[in-house]
Design a protein around this motif. Structure first.
Motif, PDB file in Angstrom:
ATOM      1  N   TRP A 284       0.824  -1.194   0.000  1.00  9.62           N
ATOM      2  CA  TRP A 284       0.000   0.000   0.000  1.00  9.62           C
ATOM      3  C   TRP A 284       0.863   1.252   0.000  1.00  9.62           C
ATOM      4  O   TRP A 284       1.969   1.258   0.516  1.00  9.62           O
ATOM      5  CB  TRP A 284      -0.909   0.024   1.222  1.00  9.62           C
ATOM      6  CG  TRP A 284      -1.911  -1.077   1.243  1.00  9.62           C
ATOM      7  CD1 TRP A 284      -1.833  -2.237   1.950  1.00  9.62           C
ATOM      8  CD2 TRP A 284      -3.136  -1.140   0.512  1.00  9.62           C
ATOM      9  NE1 TRP A 284      -2.939  -3.008   1.704  1.00  9.62           N
ATOM     10  CE2 TRP A 284      -3.760  -2.361   0.833  1.00  9.62           C
ATOM     11  CE3 TRP A 284      -3.766  -0.280  -0.376  1.00  9.62           C
ATOM     12  CZ2 TRP A 284      -4.985  -2.744   0.292  1.00  9.62           C
ATOM     13  CZ3 TRP A 284      -4.990  -0.656  -0.912  1.00  9.62           C
ATOM     14  CH2 TRP A 284      -5.583  -1.874  -0.582  1.00  9.62           C
ATOM     15  N   MET A 285       0.316   2.324  -0.564  1.00 11.89           N
ATOM     16  CA  MET A 285       0.955   3.634  -0.557  1.00 11.89           C
ATOM     17  C   MET A 285      -0.013   4.632   0.062  1.00 11.89           C
ATOM     18  O   MET A 285      -1.219   4.544  -0.156  1.00 11.89           O
ATOM     19  CB  MET A 285       1.279   4.102  -1.978  1.00 11.89           C
ATOM     20  CG  MET A 285       2.191   3.210  -2.758  1.00 11.89           C
ATOM     21  SD  MET A 285       2.411   3.826  -4.450  1.00 11.89           S
ATOM     22  CE  MET A 285       3.659   5.061  -4.170  1.00 11.89           C
ATOM     23  N   SER A 286       0.536   5.588   0.783  1.00 16.77           N
ATOM     24  CA  SER A 286      -0.291   6.699   1.245  1.00 16.77           C
ATOM     25  C   SER A 286      -0.528   7.636   0.068  1.00 16.77           C
ATOM     26  O   SER A 286       0.138   7.537  -0.969  1.00 16.77           O
ATOM     27  CB  SER A 286       0.415   7.457   2.373  1.00 16.77           C
ATOM     28  OG  SER A 286       1.547   8.139   1.861  1.00 16.77           O
ATOM     29  N   THR A 287      -1.455   8.561   0.232  1.00 17.02           N
ATOM     30  CA  THR A 287      -1.697   9.523  -0.844  1.00 17.02           C
ATOM     31  C   THR A 287      -0.461  10.396  -1.070  1.00 17.02           C
ATOM     32  O   THR A 287      -0.154  10.746  -2.206  1.00 17.02           O
ATOM     33  CB  THR A 287      -2.926  10.396  -0.541  1.00 17.02           C
ATOM     34  OG1 THR A 287      -2.787  10.980   0.754  1.00 17.02           O
ATOM     35  CG2 THR A 287      -4.208   9.583  -0.609  1.00 17.02           C
TER      36      THR A 287
ATOM     37  N   PRO B  71      -7.524   3.944  -9.061  1.00 10.16           N
ATOM     38  CA  PRO B  71      -8.290   3.380  -7.941  1.00 10.16           C
ATOM     39  C   PRO B  71      -7.644   3.680  -6.596  1.00 10.16           C
ATOM     40  O   PRO B  71      -6.430   3.764  -6.486  1.00 10.16           O
ATOM     41  CB  PRO B  71      -8.295   1.880  -8.221  1.00 10.16           C
ATOM     42  CG  PRO B  71      -7.212   1.636  -9.197  1.00 10.16           C
ATOM     43  CD  PRO B  71      -6.900   2.927  -9.882  1.00 10.16           C
ATOM     44  N   ALA B  72      -8.483   3.857  -5.595  1.00  8.18           N
ATOM     45  CA  ALA B  72      -8.011   4.092  -4.232  1.00  8.18           C
ATOM     46  C   ALA B  72      -8.983   3.415  -3.274  1.00  8.18           C
ATOM     47  O   ALA B  72     -10.101   3.066  -3.647  1.00  8.18           O
ATOM     48  CB  ALA B  72      -7.918   5.585  -3.948  1.00  8.18           C
ATOM     49  N   TYR B  73      -8.529   3.243  -2.050  1.00 10.03           N
ATOM     50  CA  TYR B  73      -9.300   2.505  -1.054  1.00 10.03           C
ATOM     51  C   TYR B  73      -9.301   3.284   0.249  1.00 10.03           C
ATOM     52  O   TYR B  73      -8.252   3.757   0.686  1.00 10.03           O
ATOM     53  CB  TYR B  73      -8.679   1.122  -0.825  1.00 10.03           C
ATOM     54  CG  TYR B  73      -8.531   0.349  -2.113  1.00 10.03           C
ATOM     55  CD1 TYR B  73      -9.509  -0.538  -2.530  1.00 10.03           C
ATOM     56  CD2 TYR B  73      -7.420   0.545  -2.938  1.00 10.03           C
ATOM     57  CE1 TYR B  73      -9.389  -1.228  -3.726  1.00 10.03           C
ATOM     58  CE2 TYR B  73      -7.289  -0.135  -4.137  1.00 10.03           C
ATOM     59  CZ  TYR B  73      -8.274  -1.025  -4.524  1.00 10.03           C
ATOM     60  OH  TYR B  73      -8.149  -1.695  -5.715  1.00 10.03           O
TER      61      TYR B  73
ATOM     62  N   VAL C 249      -8.242   6.732   6.423  1.00  5.56           N
ATOM     63  CA  VAL C 249      -7.213   7.130   5.467  1.00  5.56           C
ATOM     64  C   VAL C 249      -7.470   6.515   4.096  1.00  5.56           C
ATOM     65  O   VAL C 249      -8.111   5.474   3.976  1.00  5.56           O
ATOM     66  CB  VAL C 249      -5.792   6.742   5.951  1.00  5.56           C
ATOM     67  CG1 VAL C 249      -5.444   7.469   7.226  1.00  5.56           C
ATOM     68  CG2 VAL C 249      -5.662   5.246   6.126  1.00  5.56           C
ATOM     69  N   ILE C 250      -6.980   7.175   3.077  1.00  2.00           N
ATOM     70  CA  ILE C 250      -7.084   6.680   1.715  1.00  2.00           C
ATOM     71  C   ILE C 250      -5.730   6.092   1.338  1.00  2.00           C
ATOM     72  O   ILE C 250      -4.686   6.724   1.534  1.00  2.00           O
ATOM     73  CB  ILE C 250      -7.483   7.804   0.741  1.00  2.00           C
ATOM     74  CG1 ILE C 250      -8.890   8.293   1.083  1.00  2.00           C
ATOM     75  CG2 ILE C 250      -7.413   7.325  -0.707  1.00  2.00           C
ATOM     76  CD1 ILE C 250      -9.354   9.488   0.276  1.00  2.00           C
ATOM     77  N   ARG C 251      -5.757   4.881   0.793  1.00  4.65           N
ATOM     78  CA  ARG C 251      -4.540   4.187   0.379  1.00  4.65           C
ATOM     79  C   ARG C 251      -4.671   3.761  -1.080  1.00  4.65           C
ATOM     80  O   ARG C 251      -5.771   3.571  -1.599  1.00  4.65           O
ATOM     81  CB  ARG C 251      -4.292   2.947   1.240  1.00  4.65           C
ATOM     82  CG  ARG C 251      -4.076   3.250   2.693  1.00  4.65           C
ATOM     83  CD  ARG C 251      -2.680   3.744   2.926  1.00  4.65           C
ATOM     84  NE  ARG C 251      -2.443   3.932   4.360  1.00  4.65           N
ATOM     85  CZ  ARG C 251      -1.820   4.970   4.857  1.00  4.65           C
ATOM     86  NH1 ARG C 251      -1.384   5.924   4.064  1.00  4.65           N
ATOM     87  NH2 ARG C 251      -1.623   5.077   6.147  1.00  4.65           N
TER      88      ARG C 251
END
Length: 88
Positions: free
Chosen positions: A13-16, A40-42, A47-49
C-alpha cells in the motif's frame, strides 16, 4: 514498502502522499484523479490508500505514444511579407 505485491500475495500500500510523490503531482491533483475514477483508491479506516501495483499500471497507461503530440506544436508560419522581386 516494495514496488508490487510480494511473493506471499500481500498488497503493498501507498499513502496519498507517497503516491503523489511517485506520480510527481500534488496530493490535491491525486484526489481529483481518484474522484474522476482515473486511479483506484481505497478508504481504510479514515485514510485513503493506493495499491503500488495500480499506481504503476496508471503510470504505464499514461505513457505518451510517439506522434500523438503534433497538435501541441503548430507548424511555423511561412513569412510571405518579404518576397524578393522577380529578376526578369
Amino acid at each position: 514498502m516494495g514496488y508490487a505485491a510480494g511473493m506471499s500475495g500481500e498488497i503493498d500500500w501507498m499513502s496519498t502522499g507517497e503516491a503523489a510523490t511517485r506520480l510527481g503531482i500534488t496530493v490535491r491533483t491525486l484526489y481529483r484523479l481518484i474522484d474522476e475514477g482515473a486511479i483506484p483508491a481505497y478508504k481504510i479506516g479514515r485514510v485513503i490508500r493506493l495499491q503500488q501495483a495500480e499506481v504503476a499500471t496508471f503510470i504505464d497507461a499514461a505513457r505518451v505514444q510517439p506522434g500523438t503530440l503534433e497538435h501541441l506544436y503548430p507548424e511555423p508560419k511561412k513569412d510571405t511579407s518579404h518576397t524578393e522581386p522577380s529578376r526578369t
